[in-house]
Design an enzyme around this catalytic site. Structure first.
Site, short mmCIF file in Angstrom:
data_model
loop_
_atom_site.label_atom_id
_atom_site.label_comp_id
_atom_site.label_asym_id
_atom_site.label_seq_id
_atom_site.Cartn_x
_atom_site.Cartn_y
_atom_site.Cartn_z
N LYS A 265 0.89 -1.14 0.25
CA LYS A 265 -0.03 -0.04 -0.15
C LYS A 265 0.96 1.26 -0.22
CE LYS A 265 -3.82 -1.80 2.83
NZ LYS A 265 -4.89 -1.74 1.79
N ARG A 339 -9.79 -11.71 2.73
CA ARG A 339 -10.56 -12.86 2.22
C ARG A 339 -9.91 -14.25 2.31
NH1 ARG A 339 -11.27 -10.04 -3.59
NH2 ARG A 339 -10.92 -8.28 -2.10
N1 BES Z 1 -7.93 -4.02 4.61
C1 BES Z 1 -8.10 -3.52 3.29
C2 BES Z 1 -9.48 -2.60 3.05
C3 BES Z 1 -9.54 -1.30 3.55
C4 BES Z 1 -9.33 -0.12 2.93
C5 BES Z 1 -10.16 -1.26 4.96
C6 BES Z 1 -9.65 1.04 3.56
C7 BES Z 1 -10.50 0.01 5.46
C8 BES Z 1 -10.12 0.91 4.85
C9 BES Z 1 -8.05 -4.62 2.42
O1 BES Z 1 -7.06 -5.73 2.90
C10 BES Z 1 -7.53 -4.31 1.15
O2 BES Z 1 -6.61 -4.07 1.03
N2 BES Z 1 -8.53 -4.36 0.15
C11 BES Z 1 -7.88 -3.97 -1.30
C12 BES Z 1 -8.73 -5.37 -2.17
C13 BES Z 1 -8.11 -5.07 -3.34
C14 BES Z 1 -6.66 -5.46 -3.63
C15 BES Z 1 -8.93 -6.23 -4.51
C16 BES Z 1 -8.69 -2.76 -1.71
O3 BES Z 1 -9.88 -2.52 -1.05
O4 BES Z 1 -7.93 -1.78 -2.38
MN MN Z 2 -5.28 -5.35 2.09
#
Ligand code: BES
Ligand code: MN
Ligand code: ZN
Length: 489
Positions: A265, A339
């Site tokens: 990230k 997931r």
């Molecule tokens: N923990 C994050 C989702 C999240 C984002 C929670 C902002 C709270 C605030 C999750 O693990 C994630 O990174 N999801 C990705 C999925 C994508 C790579 C398909 C996302 O939402 O960008």
């Molecule tokens: Mn994530």
């Protein structure tokens, strides 16, 4: 914090502050009228000049008023009486508490509740406890000063204990979320669960790395590989019902820090990622409440605890993981880790004989795009079960909205290499493709997925709560548990 009842007439109450309410038609509640008389009509006069409008959560502080014993009166707006429910009760008293907690106060009397249902009073009491706690865990100079004692009108004595339990368990969830990842990591998080399980008579099982390997939790273990902190899977059980009564399962995502892994990230997107264990913290809060309320039902609470990090052994893009239920997963984004963790947790819930399942997870940014920050996304394979969940959320005043699970979305996670892949085709509908992924692991059991990526964590404070962890959906889960006997028939 002590919770007690007021004694005698409201103007005689000895407290640092007394909280009363006015609705948006300018009507004073019975308690507000009693104070107003002692104040010689001051509140009514302020209503007359529209200084006080009674708009929901409006706060008016009258300092050092003469005619009453308390040091100040806080008049809180109750909004529209027609639309007043438990969510409003929770926020109204939390707003007043939050304002009063700016300074140290020993005792605050909440003289609200006139015409409120028992559920509203309970929500009001819990809101009062939540409003006076903040995220300032490590500030030497606190922003929020919890009171020593809260008083409610003695008419509501019967619900004091339950209100206190709900307030304290919401605060437990908030605190766990607010603790940094250096303090709350899989091992220490599981230890927190062990502590309160012992205290409140919950059974607990904690699976360590070795047990997780023996149980073939390949998806969860894949995520955990990149971290120096070994993973855990926690199973809490509350057996309040008959041995043959159906079991409700609550499962939570407990990623104690989500760096994104190799699909790293950006710094901005990582800042709040200590909150990525909010699903597990919500399950823990609800399980503690269910145990303390001694609900006569069987509930298990499961949490998959891992840290999503990068070391030389971290899982990679293109890796194929075999989940506990035997399905193979092609990893195309290591940031879609929640997931993977839940895949194995859900399988354990099924194996433990869950009649119906709910999972909670800060799962997707896409859910925030779809519904905004304040609303949870709800997805299901069973409309009746989903309706029961949505109904409980509405009763508690926690905003939730269902997203569709059309079979077409399921096509987007087919892999050419393995059974499924952990991201959809492109980014559209990301909250739903994530839910479609989870559906692969519930073996057709009635299941509801609640994506709390928005409501679990606030960037900015609201009038009724500090920024940081919110404890959202603890109250809804307890409500579902309270309805469980009739739902599961
Ligand atoms: N923990 C994050 C989702 C999240 C984002 C929670 C902002 C709270 C605030 C999750 O693990 C994630 O990174 N999801 C990705 C999925 C994508 C790579 C398909 C996302 O939402 O960008
Ligand atoms: Mn994530
Ligand atoms: Zn995550």
């Amino acid at each position: 914090m002590k919770i007690g009842v007021t004694e005698g007439r409201i103007p005689e109450i000895e407290a640092d502050a007394v909280v009363v309410g006015v609705d948006d038609k300018g009507n004073l509640t019975k308690e507000a009228l009693e104070i107003d008389q002692a104040l010689g009509g001051k509140i009514a006069a302020l209503v007359q000049t529209k200084e006080i409008t009674g708009k929901l959560n409006e706060l008016t502080v009258l300092l050092a008023p003469s005619g009453i014993r308390a040091g100040q009166v806080v008049v809180v707006g109750l909004g529209d009486r027609e639309n007043f429910g438990c969510g409003q009760a929770y926020r109204v008293s939390a707003s007043a508490a939050r304002r009063l907690a700016e300074k140290k106060r020993k005792r605050v009397a909440f003289c609200l509740g006139d015409g409120w249902s028992e559920g509203c009073v309970e929500a009001g009491i819990s809101g009062a406890l939540v409003g006076c706690r903040g995220q300032d865990l490590y500030r030497s100079e606190k922003n929020c000063h919890p009171f020593d004692e809260i008083l409610w009108n003695d008419d509501y004595q019967a619900v004091l204990a339950a209100g206190q339990i709900l307030g304290e368990t919401v605060n437990l969830t908030r605190q766990l979320v607010n603790e940094p990842a250096s303090r709350i990591y899989p091992e220490s998080f599981a230890a927190e669960a062990e502590k309160f399980a012992e205290e409140f008579g919950l059974e607990i099982e904690v699976w360590d790395q070795q047990r997780l390997e023996a149980e073939r939790c390949g998806a969860l273990l894949g995520v955990a590989r990149g971290s120096a902190r070994p993973p855990r899977l926690v199973i809490l059980s509350h057996r309040g019902g008959a041995a043959d009564a159906p079991t409700l399962a609550l499962a939570g995502k407990g990623v104690t820090f989500d760096s994104g892994g190799l699909s790293l990230k950006p710094s901005e997107g990582m800042q709040a990622m200590k909150c990525d264990m909010a699903g597990a913290a919500t399950v823990f809060g609800a399980m503690q409440a269910i145990a303390r309320l001694e609900l006569p039902i069987n509930v298990i609470g499961l949490a998959g605890l891992v840290e999503n990090m990068i070391n030389g052994d971290a899982y990679k893009l293109g890796d194929v993981l075999t989940a506990r239920n035997g399905k193979t997963i092609e990893v195309l984004n290591t940031d879609a880790e929640g997931r993977l963790v839940l895949a194995d947790v859900l399988d354990v819930a099924v194996e433990r004989g869950a009649a119906k399942i709910i999972d909670l997870a800060t799962l997707t940014g896409a859910c925030l795009v779809a519904l905004g920050m304040d609303v949870a996304g709800v997805m299901t394979n069973d409309q009746d079960w989903c309706d029961a969940v949505l109904d409980a959320a509405e009763t508690c005043g926690e905003p939730a909205w269902q997203l569709p699970m059309f079979p077409e979305y399921g096509e987007l996670i087919r892999s050419k290499v393995a059974d499924i892949k952990n991201i959809g085709q492109g980014r559209w509908g990301g909250a739903i493709t994530a839910a479609k992924f989870l559906e692969e692991f519930v073996a057709g059991k009635p299941w509801v997925h609640i994506d709390i990526a928005g409501p679990a964590f606030l960037e900015e404070a609201k009038s009724w709560t500090d920024a940081g962890g919110t404890g959202a959906f603890v109250r809804t889960l307890v409500q579902i548990a309270r309805n469980w006997q009739s739902t599961s028939e």
